[in-house]
Enzyme design. Structure first.
Site, PDB file in Angstrom:
ATOM      1  N   ASN A  21     -12.536   7.239   4.087  1.00  0.00           N
ATOM      2  CA  ASN A  21     -13.202   7.527   2.818  1.00  0.00           C
ATOM      3  C   ASN A  21     -14.606   6.915   2.827  1.00  0.00           C
ATOM      4  O   ASN A  21     -15.025   6.340   3.828  1.00  0.00           O
ATOM      5  CB  ASN A  21     -12.376   7.016   1.638  1.00  0.00           C
ATOM      6  CG  ASN A  21     -12.132   5.530   1.751  1.00  0.00           C
ATOM      7  OD1 ASN A  21     -13.055   4.733   1.649  1.00  0.00           O
ATOM      8  ND2 ASN A  21     -10.891   5.141   2.002  1.00  0.00           N
ATOM      9  N   ASP A  65      -4.158   6.369   0.731  1.00  0.00           N
ATOM     10  CA  ASP A  65      -2.827   6.449   0.107  1.00  0.00           C
ATOM     11  C   ASP A  65      -1.838   7.153   1.030  1.00  0.00           C
ATOM     12  O   ASP A  65      -0.644   6.929   0.947  1.00  0.00           O
ATOM     13  CB  ASP A  65      -2.915   7.215  -1.219  1.00  0.00           C
ATOM     14  CG  ASP A  65      -3.642   6.391  -2.283  1.00  0.00           C
ATOM     15  OD1 ASP A  65      -3.412   5.163  -2.321  1.00  0.00           O
ATOM     16  OD2 ASP A  65      -4.453   6.962  -3.042  1.00  0.00           O
ATOM     17  N   LYS A 100      -3.017   1.518 -14.133  1.00  0.00           N
ATOM     18  CA  LYS A 100      -2.898   0.852 -12.820  1.00  0.00           C
ATOM     19  C   LYS A 100      -2.695  -0.643 -13.002  1.00  0.00           C
ATOM     20  O   LYS A 100      -1.907  -1.265 -12.284  1.00  0.00           O
ATOM     21  CB  LYS A 100      -4.159   1.091 -11.979  1.00  0.00           C
ATOM     22  CG  LYS A 100      -4.078   2.398 -11.223  1.00  0.00           C
ATOM     23  CD  LYS A 100      -5.285   2.663 -10.369  1.00  0.00           C
ATOM     24  CE  LYS A 100      -5.230   4.108  -9.861  1.00  0.00           C
ATOM     25  NZ  LYS A 100      -6.468   4.595  -9.325  1.00  0.00           N
TER      26      LYS A 100
HETATM   27  O1  PMT Z   1     -16.977  -0.342  -0.541  1.00  0.00           O
HETATM   28  P1  PMT Z   1     -18.090   0.124  -1.470  1.00  0.00           P
HETATM   29  O2  PMT Z   1     -18.918   1.241  -0.841  1.00  0.00           O
HETATM   30  O3  PMT Z   1     -18.932  -1.027  -1.956  1.00  0.00           O
HETATM   31  O4  PMT Z   1     -17.423   0.783  -2.767  1.00  0.00           O
HETATM   32  C1  PMT Z   1     -16.708  -0.019  -3.650  1.00  0.00           C
HETATM   33  C2  PMT Z   1     -15.440   0.722  -4.142  1.00  0.00           C
HETATM   34  C3  PMT Z   1     -15.851   1.920  -4.984  1.00  0.00           C
HETATM   35  C4  PMT Z   1     -14.574   1.153  -2.962  1.00  0.00           C
HETATM   36  C5  PMT Z   1     -14.652  -0.346  -5.014  1.00  0.00           C
HETATM   37  O5  PMT Z   1     -15.444  -0.746  -6.099  1.00  0.00           O
HETATM   38  C6  PMT Z   1     -13.334   0.215  -5.514  1.00  0.00           C
HETATM   39  O6  PMT Z   1     -13.253   0.871  -6.538  1.00  0.00           O
HETATM   40  N1  PMT Z   1     -12.225  -0.063  -4.749  1.00  0.00           N
HETATM   41  C7  PMT Z   1     -10.905   0.519  -5.016  1.00  0.00           C
HETATM   42  C8  PMT Z   1     -10.892   1.950  -4.571  1.00  0.00           C
HETATM   43  C9  PMT Z   1      -9.524   2.566  -4.681  1.00  0.00           C
HETATM   44  O7  PMT Z   1      -8.980   2.899  -3.681  1.00  0.00           O
HETATM   45  O8  PMT Z   1      -9.006   2.605  -5.860  1.00  0.00           O
HETATM   46  P2  PMT Z   1      -7.524   3.214  -6.133  1.00  0.00           P
HETATM   47  O9  PMT Z   1      -7.581   3.590  -7.570  1.00  0.00           O
HETATM   48  O10 PMT Z   1      -7.155   4.273  -5.176  1.00  0.00           O
HETATM   49  O11 PMT Z   1      -6.550   1.987  -5.876  1.00  0.00           O
HETATM   50  C10 PMT Z   1      -6.226   1.055  -6.928  1.00  0.00           C
HETATM   51  C11 PMT Z   1      -6.088  -0.325  -6.350  1.00  0.00           C
HETATM   52  O12 PMT Z   1      -4.945  -0.395  -5.471  1.00  0.00           O
HETATM   53  C12 PMT Z   1      -7.276  -0.821  -5.565  1.00  0.00           C
HETATM   54  O13 PMT Z   1      -7.449  -2.179  -5.892  1.00  0.00           O
HETATM   55  C13 PMT Z   1      -6.829  -0.648  -4.114  1.00  0.00           C
HETATM   56  O14 PMT Z   1      -7.449  -1.632  -3.274  1.00  0.00           O
HETATM   57  C14 PMT Z   1      -5.352  -0.888  -4.204  1.00  0.00           C
HETATM   58  N2  PMT Z   1      -4.551  -0.177  -3.195  1.00  0.00           N
HETATM   59  C15 PMT Z   1      -4.513   1.196  -3.185  1.00  0.00           C
HETATM   60  C16 PMT Z   1      -3.731   1.848  -2.277  1.00  0.00           C
HETATM   61  C17 PMT Z   1      -2.989   1.095  -1.346  1.00  0.00           C
HETATM   62  N3  PMT Z   1      -2.242   1.691  -0.430  1.00  0.00           N
HETATM   63  N4  PMT Z   1      -3.063  -0.240  -1.365  1.00  0.00           N
HETATM   64  C18 PMT Z   1      -3.825  -0.891  -2.267  1.00  0.00           C
HETATM   65  O15 PMT Z   1      -3.902  -2.134  -2.259  1.00  0.00           O
END
Ligand code: PMT
Length: 419
Positions: free
Chosen positions: A220, A289, A347
């Site tokens: 990503n 994911d 979340k």
């Molecule tokens: O890296 P940059 O270019 O600086 O950009 C920053 C960012 C946009 C990536 C960052 O600010 C951000 O939003 N990170 C989380 C991105 C994300 O994957 O969000 P999500 O909504 O899919 O996941 C929710 C949370 O669960 C996140 O804290 C993620 O780290 C965590 N997660 C998700 C999936 C997984 N398998 N394990 C996790 O720990």
């Protein structure tokens, strides 16, 4: 893409003579992109590495290279110019700062425009040294740096790595974004605190890569900047920091332990191995994911129908840490294209977080979020209350997140002591 911020400042950028002088051109671009006005001052030796014309073109201003002008009127004007420039600017930033300039600043020598202006200047001073490792480690340089720091000068410590002289070690000019963030911190009067000195912060950052075959993967747009900024801010506030990082092109922040990983599975394993020593966990990484159920052992060939890509879920690291939470503070991030706050609150509850940073992503917010040096969004706590975080540098956002963490920690301690 415009990345201008609301607060514009007038910065004098002193460039002294080292091989890293060429990097000052990119530094000028980063500072002007963020709305600052930059007046470049070059030492004689800096001009042997880069021509003043480069900086004049980038800033649209004459570069100051001389204490005295060539003609009578220039001499008359120049004699007070260093006082005038000193009075007009909000910050004196020197990058790269050579061993020579550090020694001159430390001992109050004033033999050119930059060093004379330094003596006439009463505002904040930030220096970013760059030199050969042995010169940096020499007791004379270290004592000059210590004197400057004791006088309130902010030092952006050089990074370690391969140096132009062929040596390996500390001496390379710090990451340019770190220099910009430190300069902006000095402009905002941010003082260093040690309010995280008793904490160990475990952070995930960057993307993950999930193999399709030996040469292709699913990934990503995460650059790792947000996670690295949080790591740097936590470290500078006294925390021990363990940074589990997906593949990124960033220089690791000084003083942080970095565990490089590629896949969600490896990130999951590294986090669980180090979780017990952490008191704060921040999931900043954009973890895939789903991953291909089985990576092809050899490169997929293009013939006939496209091969089917069967996916399976990866371990949800944050969900698992939320279950094993104990007394630690757990921070999640939510990158959302729509219904940002609603999705973030869901979340936060599902993953048992204390805080979630909701950042809108997508084409409407291409100046912030993935890949940018800026971010914006909301900081949502476990009561569901959301504090807006307007567009700001990722470092500034990290400071706001960690301020909230300190606040939460104090609230827990005071409720414990009143029982
Ligand atoms: O890296 P940059 O270019 O600086 O950009 C920053 C960012 C946009 C990536 C960052 O600010 C951000 O939003 N990170 C989380 C991105 C994300 O994957 O969000 P999500 O909504 O899919 O996941 C929710 C949370 O669960 C996140 O804290 C993620 O780290 C965590 N997660 C998700 C999936 C997984 N398998 N394990 C996790 O720990």
């Amino acid at each position: 893409m415009s990345t201008k911020t609301a607060s514009q400042h007038s910065i004098v950028l002193g460039v002294s003579g080292g091989i890293a002088a060429y990097k000052a051109a990119e530094l000028v671009r980063l500072l002007t992109d963020r709305g600052h006005q930059v007046q470049v001052v070059m030492t004689d030796s800096a001009q042997r590495f880069v021509g003043p014309l480069t900086f004049a073109s980038l800033t649209g201003r004459k570069v100051i290279t001389n204490l005295f002008g060539e003609t009578d009127s220039e001499i008359r004007d120049s004699s007070i110019e260093h006082i005038d420039v000193a009075q007009r600017s909000d910050l004196l930033l020197v990058a790269p700062a050579t061993a020579d300039i550090l020694a001159k600043f430390a001992h109050g020598i004033a033999d050119d425009f930059l060093t004379t202006m330094h003596l006439a200047y009463t505002g904040p001073v930030v220096v970013a040294p760059a030199m050969n490792t042995n010169m940096w480690r020499h007791p004379a340089t270290q004592s000059n740096v210590a004197q400057l720091a004791a006088r309130g000068v902010t030092i952006v410590e050089p990074d370690a790595g391969d140096l132009a002289c062929g040596m390996v070690g500390p001496g390379r000019l710090a990451d340019l974004e770190q220099i910009v963030e430190t300069a902006e911190g000095a402009l905002e009067g941010r003082t260093r605190t040690d309010d995280l000195a008793s904490e160990t912060v475990l952070i995930t950052a960057g993307p993950t890569q999930e193999a399709i075959d030996p040469v292709r993967f699913i990934a990503n747009r995460s650059s790792g900047r947000m996670g690295y900024a949080l790591a740097r801010e936590a470290r500078e506030r006294g925390a021990r920091v363990v940074l589990v990082s997906g593949p990124v092109a960033l220089t690791p922040p000084n003083g942080c332990e970095v565990i490089p990983v590629e896949t969600a599975e490896q990130m999951h394993r590294a986090v669980l191995e180090r979780l017990s020593e952490s008191t704060i966990f921040a999931a900043v990484a954009a973890v895939a994911d789903y991953r291909p159920r089985a990576a092809a052992p050899t490169k997929l060939k293009k013939h006939g129908e496209p091969p089917p890509l069967e996916l399976e879920p990866t371990p949800d690291i944050l969900l698992e840490v939320g279950r094993l939470k104990g007394g630690r503070i757990v921070i999640g991030f939510a990158a959302e294209t729509n219904d940002v706050l609603e999705n973030a609150r869901a979340k936060l509850a599902a993953k048992n977080c204390d805080l979630i940073v909701a950042n809108p992503v997508g084409s409407d917010t291409s100046d912030t979020g993935f890949g940018s040096s800026l971010n914006q969004g909301w900081l949502v706590d476990s009561t569901g209350e959301a504090t807006e975080l307007p567009s700001m540098s990722k470092r500034e956002m990290s400071a706001r997140i960690l301020d909230k963490v300190v606040h939460l920690r104090k609230a827990v301690e005071s409720s414990r002591s009143s029982r």
